[in-house]
Design a protein around this motif. Structure first.
Motif, PDB file in Angstrom:
ATOM      1  N   SER A 332       0.813  -1.070   0.071  1.00 35.87           N
ATOM      2  CA  SER A 332       0.008   0.016   0.092  1.00 35.87           C
ATOM      3  C   SER A 332       0.845   1.268   0.138  1.00 35.87           C
ATOM      4  CB  SER A 332      -0.959   0.192   1.177  1.00 35.87           C
ATOM      5  OG  SER A 332      -1.710  -1.000   1.296  1.00 35.87           O
ATOM      6  N   GLY A 333       0.455   2.372  -0.698  1.00 32.72           N
ATOM      7  CA  GLY A 333       1.156   3.675  -0.949  1.00 32.72           C
ATOM      8  C   GLY A 333       0.721   4.433   0.258  1.00 32.72           C
ATOM      9  N   ARG A 334       1.513   5.659   0.197  1.00 33.62           N
ATOM     10  CA  ARG A 334       1.179   6.543   1.195  1.00 33.62           C
ATOM     11  C   ARG A 334      -0.129   7.336   1.136  1.00 33.62           C
ATOM     12  NH1 ARG A 334       5.893   9.521   2.950  1.00 33.62           N
ATOM     13  NH2 ARG A 334       6.849   8.435   1.039  1.00 33.62           N
ATOM     14  N   ASN A 335      -0.546   7.410  -0.072  1.00 34.29           N
ATOM     15  CA  ASN A 335      -1.976   7.875  -0.095  1.00 34.29           C
ATOM     16  C   ASN A 335      -3.136   7.112   0.406  1.00 34.29           C
ATOM     17  OD1 ASN A 335      -1.178  10.394  -1.076  1.00 34.29           O
ATOM     18  ND2 ASN A 335      -1.510   9.751  -3.218  1.00 34.29           N
ATOM     19  N   ALA A 336      -2.975   5.807   0.226  1.00 33.65           N
ATOM     20  CA  ALA A 336      -4.094   4.871   0.730  1.00 33.65           C
ATOM     21  C   ALA A 336      -3.822   5.038   2.244  1.00 33.65           C
ATOM     22  CB  ALA A 336      -3.735   3.442   0.193  1.00 33.65           C
ATOM     23  N   PHE A 337      -2.598   5.131   2.963  1.00 35.36           N
ATOM     24  CA  PHE A 337      -2.433   5.054   4.210  1.00 35.36           C
ATOM     25  C   PHE A 337      -2.763   6.354   4.856  1.00 35.36           C
ATOM     26  CE2 PHE A 337       0.563   6.300   7.762  1.00 35.36           C
ATOM     27  CZ  PHE A 337       0.496   5.291   8.568  1.00 35.36           C
ATOM     28  N   ARG A 338      -2.707   7.388   4.319  1.00 34.93           N
ATOM     29  CA  ARG A 338      -3.148   8.787   4.615  1.00 34.93           C
ATOM     30  C   ARG A 338      -4.820   8.735   4.536  1.00 34.93           C
ATOM     31  NH1 ARG A 338      -0.906  13.791   3.427  1.00 34.93           N
ATOM     32  NH2 ARG A 338       0.179  12.992   1.794  1.00 34.93           N
ATOM     33  N   SER A 339      -5.436   8.158   3.721  1.00 37.71           N
ATOM     34  CA  SER A 339      -6.809   8.122   3.533  1.00 37.71           C
ATOM     35  C   SER A 339      -7.412   7.298   4.520  1.00 37.71           C
ATOM     36  CB  SER A 339      -7.087   7.956   2.055  1.00 37.71           C
ATOM     37  OG  SER A 339      -8.229   6.863   1.812  1.00 37.71           O
ATOM     38  N   ARG A 340      -6.823   6.147   4.840  1.00 37.12           N
ATOM     39  CA  ARG A 340      -7.310   5.195   5.699  1.00 37.12           C
ATOM     40  C   ARG A 340      -7.532   5.785   7.252  1.00 37.12           C
ATOM     41  NH1 ARG A 340     -11.472   2.808   6.149  1.00 37.12           N
ATOM     42  NH2 ARG A 340     -11.573   1.576   7.938  1.00 37.12           N
ATOM     43  N   LEU A 341      -6.244   6.674   7.361  1.00 34.56           N
ATOM     44  CA  LEU A 341      -6.225   7.186   8.682  1.00 34.56           C
ATOM     45  C   LEU A 341      -7.231   8.261   8.967  1.00 34.56           C
ATOM     46  CD1 LEU A 341      -2.247   8.119   9.424  1.00 34.56           C
ATOM     47  CD2 LEU A 341      -3.715   6.248  10.270  1.00 34.56           C
ATOM     48  N   LYS A 342      -7.461   9.032   7.508  1.00 30.11           N
ATOM     49  CA  LYS A 342      -8.567  10.075   7.623  1.00 30.11           C
ATOM     50  C   LYS A 342      -9.870   9.365   7.928  1.00 30.11           C
ATOM     51  CE  LYS A 342      -9.680  14.257   5.182  1.00 30.11           C
ATOM     52  NZ  LYS A 342     -10.860  14.244   4.267  1.00 30.11           N
ATOM     53  N   ASP A 343     -10.177   8.314   7.316  1.00 23.64           N
ATOM     54  CA  ASP A 343     -11.573   7.411   7.740  1.00 23.64           C
ATOM     55  C   ASP A 343     -11.630   7.159   9.005  1.00 23.64           C
ATOM     56  OD1 ASP A 343     -11.955   7.554   5.109  1.00 23.64           O
ATOM     57  OD2 ASP A 343     -11.429   5.410   4.559  1.00 23.64           O
ATOM     58  N   LEU A 344     -10.485   6.691   9.804  1.00 21.47           N
ATOM     59  CA  LEU A 344     -10.617   6.443  11.015  1.00 21.47           C
ATOM     60  C   LEU A 344     -10.453   7.855  12.150  1.00 21.47           C
ATOM     61  CD1 LEU A 344      -8.037   3.437  11.287  1.00 21.47           C
ATOM     62  CD2 LEU A 344     -10.408   3.470  11.268  1.00 21.47           C
ATOM     63  N   GLY A 345     -10.398   8.914  11.568  1.00 23.18           N
ATOM     64  CA  GLY A 345     -10.681  10.025  12.305  1.00 23.18           C
ATOM     65  C   GLY A 345      -9.218  10.428  12.859  1.00 23.18           C
ATOM     66  N   ILE A 346      -8.275   9.913  12.383  1.00 23.46           N
ATOM     67  CA  ILE A 346      -6.809  10.210  12.965  1.00 23.46           C
ATOM     68  C   ILE A 346      -6.317  11.194  12.241  1.00 23.46           C
ATOM     69  CG2 ILE A 346      -4.460   9.433  13.476  1.00 23.46           C
ATOM     70  CD1 ILE A 346      -5.991   6.611  13.611  1.00 23.46           C
ATOM     71  N   GLU A 347      -6.019  12.514  12.393  1.00 23.00           N
ATOM     72  CA  GLU A 347      -5.422  13.451  11.605  1.00 23.00           C
ATOM     73  C   GLU A 347      -3.994  13.686  12.313  1.00 23.00           C
ATOM     74  OE1 GLU A 347      -8.139  16.810  11.092  1.00 23.00           O
ATOM     75  OE2 GLU A 347      -9.598  15.309  10.109  1.00 23.00           O
ATOM     76  N   LEU A 348      -2.928  13.673  11.463  1.00 20.06           N
ATOM     77  CA  LEU A 348      -1.539  13.925  11.896  1.00 20.06           C
ATOM     78  C   LEU A 348      -1.284  15.320  11.861  1.00 20.06           C
ATOM     79  CD1 LEU A 348       0.013  10.616  10.496  1.00 20.06           C
ATOM     80  CD2 LEU A 348      -0.858  11.085  12.934  1.00 20.06           C
ATOM     81  N   GLU A 349      -0.656  16.109  12.552  1.00 17.02           N
ATOM     82  CA  GLU A 349      -0.545  17.518  12.327  1.00 17.02           C
ATOM     83  C   GLU A 349       0.471  17.929  11.449  1.00 17.02           C
ATOM     84  OE1 GLU A 349       1.919  16.841  16.337  1.00 17.02           O
ATOM     85  OE2 GLU A 349       0.079  16.046  15.473  1.00 17.02           O
TER      86      GLU A 349
END
Ligand code: KIV
Ligand code: ZN
Length: 510
Positions: A332-349
């Motif tokens: 999995s790439g960085r974008n898929a990773f970022r988007s899954r985190l976003k779906d989980l409500g996890i926002e990195l600053e």
């Protein structure tokens, strides 16, 4: 169309009052986002006057939550209400929850006030709170042991003063279900202006009756239930959200109301709260226990295979078991990773944080083929322990062999230096902790050590919680790794970092 049963979650306030369950601001925000995702109507985020940390956490939750009402608790005194109002002012959809005790024992011994003074203060507080919001909730603390005539008088007065929700707490978990239901019915029938407010209940579990009492109240007209994830809370805890919601949802033939909870988010919420607080969920716990849907006996298995409803009244997937979508793997790439985190409500600053997390995700994906949502939550918990890691695990070697004394060697970075120590112990984890202590000499008392496998399978990450106590301060440290000795050492160091750092818990238990 059924009436709405309002779900008021107090995991971040009453739940946090559980000894050892205090949370950092970042942890509270993460839980609040998950509660919002689940569809909780009101999130009680804390008690802003209790401490600076609690004030900031309530404000941080109010800043990020938009689909649930954010509530702050305040005693019925102006200074407390002002703190709650200030913490909540960043959001339009807020509630102030003010309370004062009404039972003879509390008024006489704790408040040292007469019943007349209590009514006067309650009315004043409800009016005062309305300068911040017209969404004001009032609780007569220890209502379960209050005199009914006096309770009616107080409640009638606060409704006239503008309270929209009347919350009836069984503060010490003393009442019986029939009795508590009858109390709610009597209050609704006897208070002349009772139709102007929503009746709510808040039950503690000292006799194991918090859920039964709450449901009995619902059958007698309560339309808000205050509850917590996994039943976390003071002493024996509060009514468990998952049990209230699933009882009402499963028995729609019986209850005259329903909630708007997305029940598939129940198990992820339970795991998140358990992971953050380090309070494991007992395997036979209703709805969220690991065995809640496991059929061991042959007769049951046979029945379920032939016709599911023979022994199952709910479906495991409806409460979120197995819903932890497998979306990511080592390719999995960085974008898929970022988007899954976003779906989980996890926002990195920052992008930097995202990159650091992505590297750790890749390391994990190398060791473990399948990455589940729980793994991502664990990675974030592990990463978010303290802003600056003063003590950092550089390497760990552990040996355990039948007939030999278990042994561990650790290398730890302390600031800019590096130190090494080795020790034997009763097991490899004990040896690792002893080796760490040789270097740190923290002299903290180990109060809890727990390991949970985050997902299933022998390649699962182990999530370890270590609770340390020193000079009255209690901290939880977490560590996650596919190697549980490493996870344990990380958890121990994370707790030591918290003891060392000036990072205050939001509700320091001193
Ligand atoms: O248990 C209780 O009485 C409370 C009140 C503050 C509602 O937590
Ligand atoms: Zn309570």
């Amino acid at each position: 169309m059924k009436e709405r049963l309002v779900i008021f979650d107090t995991t971040l306030r009453d739940g946090e009052q559980s000894p050892g369950a205090s949370m950092t601001m970042e942890e509270k925000v993460r839980i609040a986002r998950q509660l919002e995702r689940m569809g909780v109507d009101v999130i009680e985020a804390g008690f802003p006057a209790a401490s600076k940390g609690d004030f900031e956490a309530v404000r941080a939750v109010a800043e990020v939550v938009s689909n649930s009402t954010v509530c702050g608790l305040a005693r019925a005194i102006e200074a407390d209400i002002n703190r709650a109002g200030e913490a909540l002012q960043v959001n339009q959809n807020v509630r102030i929850h003010t309370f004062i005790a009404t039972s003879p024992i509390h008024m006489k011994n704790k408040l040292r006030m007469s019943p007349e003074q209590v009514i006067e203060q309650a009315v004043k507080a409800v009016k005062w709170a309305q300068q911040y919001t017209d969404n004001v909730e009032f609780s007569p603390e220890d209502a379960g042991r209050s005199e009914i005539d006096f309770l009616c008088q107080v409640l009638e007065a606060v409704i006239d003063a503008g309270a929209r929700t009347l919350n009836i707490p069984d503060t010490v978990g003393y009442t019986m279900p029939d009795q508590f239901g009858a109390l709610i019915r009597t209050l609704r029938e006897r208070i002349p202006n009772s139709d102007k407010a929503v009746f709510s209940v808040h039950c503690h579990n000292d006799l194991g009756l918090a859920v039964a009492n709450s449901l009995s109240a619902v059958m007698n007209g309560a339309r808000q239930v205050e509850c917590t994830i996994n039943g976390l809370g003071e002493r024996a805890g509060n009514a468990a959200l998952e049990e209230i919601v699933m009882a009402v949802r499963t028995r729609q033939d019986y209850f005259p109301c329903d909630t708007r909870i997305d029940t598939t988010q129940i198990v992820p919420s339970s795991k998140l709260v358990s992971g953050i607080t380090g309070f494991p969920v007992q395997p036979n716990k209703a709805i969220v226990g690991a065995n809640a849907f496991a059929h061991e006996s042959g007769i049951h298995q046979d029945g379920v295979l032939k016709h599911r409803e023979t022994y199952e009244i709910m479906r495991a997937e409806d409460v979120g078991w197995g819903a932890n979508k497998l979306l990511l793997g080592k390719h999995s790439g960085r974008n898929a990773f970022r988007s899954r985190l976003k779906d989980l409500g996890i926002e990195l600053e920052s992008e930097e944080k995202l990159n650091a997390m992505f590297m750790r995700f890749k390391d994990l994906a190398d060791k473990k083929h399948e990455i589940f949502d729980e793994d991502l939550h664990a990675l974030v918990s592990d990463e978010a322990q303290v802003p600056e890691e003063y003590y950092r695990l550089l390497s760990l070697a552990a040996r355990s062999e039948t007939g030999e004394m278990p042994f561990a060697r650790v290398v730890i970075a302390i600031g800019n230096s590096e130190q090494q120590a080795e020790s034997e112990g009763s097991g490899p984890v004990d040896a690792a902790f002893r080796a760490i202590e040789k270097i740190l000499d923290s002299r903290a008392e180990l109060q809890l050590y727990s390991v949970n496998n985050i997902t299933s399978g022998t390649d699962a990450q182990g999530e370890v919680t270590v609770r340390l106590q020193k000079a009255g301060r209690i901290v939880n440290g977490h560590g996650a790794d596919t190697d549980i000795i490493t996870a344990s050492a990380k958890a121990y160091l994370s707790a030591c970092n918290k003891l060392h750092s000036s990072l205050e818990r939001t509700h320091p238990q001193v």
